[in-house]
Design an enzyme around this catalytic site. Sequence first.
Site, PDB file in Angstrom:
ATOM      1  N   GLY A 149     -11.846  -3.704  -3.921  1.00  0.00           N
ATOM      2  CA  GLY A 149     -10.432  -3.805  -3.580  1.00  0.00           C
ATOM      3  C   GLY A 149      -9.979  -2.529  -2.913  1.00  0.00           C
ATOM      4  N   GLU A 160      -9.196   0.079  -8.518  1.00  0.00           N
ATOM      5  CA  GLU A 160      -7.853   0.089  -9.105  1.00  0.00           C
ATOM      6  C   GLU A 160      -7.419  -1.378  -9.181  1.00  0.00           C
ATOM      7  OE1 GLU A 160      -4.736  -0.674  -9.870  1.00  0.00           O
ATOM      8  OE2 GLU A 160      -3.643   0.374  -8.288  1.00  0.00           O
ATOM      9  N   GLU A 174      -2.510 -10.351 -12.328  1.00  0.00           N
ATOM     10  CA  GLU A 174      -3.341 -10.534 -11.122  1.00  0.00           C
ATOM     11  C   GLU A 174      -4.786 -10.886 -11.484  1.00  0.00           C
ATOM     12  OE1 GLU A 174      -2.864  -7.497  -8.047  1.00  0.00           O
ATOM     13  OE2 GLU A 174      -1.078  -6.784  -9.094  1.00  0.00           O
ATOM     14  N   GLU A 205     -16.952 -10.768  -5.188  1.00  0.00           N
ATOM     15  CA  GLU A 205     -17.940 -11.480  -5.986  1.00  0.00           C
ATOM     16  C   GLU A 205     -19.142 -11.945  -5.153  1.00  0.00           C
ATOM     17  OE1 GLU A 205     -13.834 -12.681  -7.636  1.00  0.00           O
ATOM     18  OE2 GLU A 205     -14.742 -11.981  -5.765  1.00  0.00           O
ATOM     19  N   ARG A 261      -0.460   7.781 -10.258  1.00  0.00           N
ATOM     20  CA  ARG A 261      -1.638   6.971  -9.949  1.00  0.00           C
ATOM     21  C   ARG A 261      -2.604   7.731  -9.067  1.00  0.00           C
ATOM     22  NH1 ARG A 261      -3.079   4.014  -5.371  1.00  0.00           N
ATOM     23  NH2 ARG A 261      -4.254   2.073  -5.727  1.00  0.00           N
ATOM     24  N   HIS A 305       0.832  -1.203   0.000  1.00  0.00           N
ATOM     25  CA  HIS A 305       0.000   0.000   0.000  1.00  0.00           C
ATOM     26  C   HIS A 305       0.870   1.258   0.000  1.00  0.00           C
ATOM     27  CE1 HIS A 305      -3.609  -2.365   0.460  1.00  0.00           C
ATOM     28  NE2 HIS A 305      -2.973  -3.076   1.381  1.00  0.00           N
ATOM     29  N   ASP A 313     -13.021  -5.471   0.510  1.00  0.00           N
ATOM     30  CA  ASP A 313     -11.647  -5.948   0.389  1.00  0.00           C
ATOM     31  C   ASP A 313     -11.538  -7.241   1.185  1.00  0.00           C
ATOM     32  OD1 ASP A 313      -8.757  -4.320  -0.330  1.00  0.00           O
ATOM     33  OD2 ASP A 313      -8.603  -6.091   0.949  1.00  0.00           O
TER      34      ASP A 313
END
Length: 323
Positions: free
Chosen positions: A46, A111, A120, A97, A24, A15, A68
């Site tokens: 996320g 992101e 990923e 999900e 970013r 992080h 998350d």
Amino acid sequence: MDQDYFDSYSGLGVHRLMLQDESRMEAFRAGIRAVVKPGQTVLDVGSGTGILSFWAAEAGAGEVIGVDNTQTVEAARELARINEFDDVVRFVRGMAEQLELKEKVDVIVSEWMGYFALAETMFKSFVAVRDRLLAEGGTTIPSAISLHLAPIEDWAAYFDDGPGMWEVPIYGMDFHSLVDRELENLSTVTRPIPERSYLAPPAELVMIDCVKAPVEEFFFKSETEYVIERDGILHGFAGHFEAELAPEVILSTASTEPLTHWRQSYFPVRDRDVRAGDTLRVRMQACEASRGDRRLPVYTIEGELIRDEVAHPFSYRYDATFE
């Protein structure tokens, strides 16, 4: 494999890397400010430390849900309380999900991009959530992703991260036989690739509509043709992505832009001479891995170098890397 993936995002080091990436951060802040309207409901997929959720609240969102599947959720909840966002922002720990909401959301921010965007394969979670929970007429941040590729001459990349190291004696010993071994087991790595390395300008491989595209479109196929601009040696290809975060907000990982933590992706090849005017036909495909780490796609690059109407074929396979 999934647990290893989530565990990698539980520590603060990753992080820190993302929060220190000024390009970013500034792009996502500008994109959120441009897209999120007062009173809207925003879902952050996320959510990590929660910074994108907090910016959505600052932009006027009526409700923000961050989801998350790592222990960082506890830190995000604490940060929401400390920064007085906890009346608007709430965080849920679990698989995105499987998230259940009473009502659909107006904006999904995520992101999800790994190296060359697709590493990923977090986009699969993003798409699954989008298809279930995005309200009709809603939008996503990013709204589109494009992938770009260019042939390069870069001796440093070729020796440090390609087969070039094995072409010279090592402590006086011949390691040349490892060239073929490496070419049979290639990986794409990330590193800065300067613009001066380009043998031809980058070409867009694919543009993906993140609001509507099915997950299959992220595993793309492309055909591209380059005209080599100068004599040199082809050492491979450099890839980058661009993300449209709002109509006038683009996050680019190109060599021509300030360096991001994504850097550029290097796809090494067996070196070969090229001349100005040569034509390079390239077919690239991203496939889902059939074994091993399913979160890392497999890339293939094949094509022909055409000179004086003679085609010289090539074909390579690459495993994506996570770090």
